[in-house]
Write an enzyme that holds these catalytic residues in place. Structure first.
Site, mmCIF file in Angstrom:
data_model
loop_
_atom_site.group_PDB
_atom_site.id
_atom_site.type_symbol
_atom_site.label_atom_id
_atom_site.label_comp_id
_atom_site.label_asym_id
_atom_site.label_seq_id
_atom_site.Cartn_x
_atom_site.Cartn_y
_atom_site.Cartn_z
ATOM 1 N N SER A 171 20.462 -26.072 101.140
ATOM 2 C CA SER A 171 19.434 -25.135 101.590
ATOM 3 C C SER A 171 18.854 -25.524 102.946
ATOM 4 O O SER A 171 18.411 -24.661 103.699
ATOM 5 C CB SER A 171 18.305 -25.051 100.549
ATOM 6 O OG SER A 171 17.759 -26.338 100.290
ATOM 7 N N ASP B 204 6.947 -22.357 99.221
ATOM 8 C CA ASP B 204 7.186 -23.028 97.932
ATOM 9 C C ASP B 204 6.822 -24.509 97.970
ATOM 10 O O ASP B 204 6.904 -25.199 96.950
ATOM 11 C CB ASP B 204 8.637 -22.838 97.479
ATOM 12 C CG ASP B 204 9.658 -23.528 98.378
ATOM 13 O OD1 ASP B 204 9.254 -24.250 99.314
ATOM 14 O OD2 ASP B 204 10.866 -23.337 98.142
ATOM 15 N N HIS C 150 10.744 -26.517 100.414
ATOM 16 C CA HIS C 150 11.640 -26.361 101.559
ATOM 17 C C HIS C 150 10.830 -26.334 102.865
ATOM 18 O O HIS C 150 9.670 -25.950 102.857
ATOM 19 C CB HIS C 150 12.460 -25.074 101.425
ATOM 20 C CG HIS C 150 13.413 -25.088 100.274
ATOM 21 N ND1 HIS C 150 13.068 -24.617 99.022
ATOM 22 C CD2 HIS C 150 14.693 -25.529 100.172
ATOM 23 C CE1 HIS C 150 14.094 -24.765 98.202
ATOM 24 N NE2 HIS C 150 15.093 -25.314 98.873
#
Length: 342
Positions: free
Chosen positions: A78, A239, A242
């Site tokens: 990610s 969140d 990240h």
């Protein structure tokens, strides 16, 4: 892959806690399990795809769009994909492409095959996904999910080493941004956060040795981002797991000087810190020092005409910076063309 990040942390913590229980530290084991449950409630599940397209040509402001582009590829998890931001230009791949374009005065064709949730064993599929593309530079950001899954470096790192060898065989220079410091994740309380940091650094050290052995170079992201992320809430996305656009910009800025050097664009190099030298040493020693020094690059080197000794490959530890400062804003860069997302 759409998993709640802390579910993976729970797995890695559970694996590590088994040894603690055997030694009788049941109180600490229970505390860590409780902290995992608390973090699960704080971190939302990753649902949306990152904003990047698979193929985009970027040109910094003032760069001729008719010149042949430099071809680069982004692989990994990610972090490489840019999960957590809303604009394509805010992903680390785009930021890196724009920075290269600014310095090289040429457009940059970015192919991004990174996948949210990817682990080191998935890198082979990502190299396959490049198809007939022959990037001049490949950047890999991987390792966080291996740590949170409880995968030991001796199991995860060989997949990274093989991916680097395959990319080198394609003619690409390879840079690996080593495992980030998971001890900066705010929803993790102590001592779980300290344990995550220890495992992250251990993974980064082993990644560095393997990448150098395979013919690539690494840039330490863990301690570079650690102090910044610990003090700057804006470096995290919504969140809180990240990075945000600002966080990805910091990561891209760390990799950029090494990327320029790998592409033959001159940079300035100096010692990684006051207490380290650029003298050739074993890759393992350089890796241990790189983990503790922000933005340090570790690349293969020779000693007495040999690239490897009894203790493994030789390497140099240094810090790079571009010879010229950017004169245009990344916001002024334009995507010349974009291929469809697949």
């Amino acid at each position: 892959m759409r998993q709640r990040p802390v579910h993976r942390i729970a797995l890695y913590a559970g694996g590590g806690l088994g040894g603690l229980a055997v030694t009788g530290l049941l109180g600490l084991a229970g505390l860590l399990r409780a902290e995992v449950k608390l973090a699960e409630r704080r971190i939302p599940t990753a649902r949306d795809d990152p904003p990047h397209s698979n193929d985009t040509v970027w040109a910094a402001a003032g760069v001729s769009r008719t010149r042949p582009p430099i071809r680069i590829a982004m692989l990994g998890d990610s972090t490489g994909a840019g999960y957590g931001v809303y604009r394509d230009r805010d992903t680390p791949g785009a930021r890196l492409a724009i920075g290269i374009s600014e310095s090289a005065r040429r457009p940059v064709h970015l192919t991004n095959v990174a996948v949210v949730g990817a682990e080191s064993p998935d890198l082979g599929v990502q190299v396959d996904a490049l198809g007939r593309r022959r990037p001049e530079l490949a950047v890999i950001m991987i390792g966080a999910n291996d740590v949170t899954e409880g995968t030991k470096p001796k199991s995860a790192v060989p997949y990274l080493e093989e991916a680097v060898r395959r990319l080198r065989a394609l003619g690409a220079e390879v840079i690996v941004g080593t495992c980030p410091d998971l001890g900066t994740i705010r929803p993790l309380a102590q001592p779980l956060r300290a344990y995550a940091r220890h495992q992250s650094r251990r993974m980064a050290r082993e990644q560095t040795v393997a990448v150098v052995r395979a013919g690539g170079r690494t840039v330490s992201l863990g301690d570079l981002l650690g102090p910044l992320f610990m003090t700057r809430l804006d470096f995290f996305s919504e969140d809180r797991f990240h990075p945000s656009a600002a966080g990805y910009e910091a990561a891209a800025d760390a990799v950029l000087p090494s990327a320029l050097d790998a592409l033959g664009i001159r940079t300035r190099a100096r010692s990684a810190s006051t207490f380290t030298t650029r003298r050739v040493k074993t890759a393992r020693k350089a890796a241990a020092q790189a983990v503790a020094h922000p933005g340090a690059e570790v690349a293969g080197a020779e000693r007495f005409g040999r690239s490897e000794g009894r203790r493994g490959p030789f390497a140099q530890l240094r810090r790079r910076r571009p010879r010229r400062r950017p004169v245009t804003s990344p916001e002024a860069a334009v995507p010349v063309s974009a291929g469809p997302s697949t």
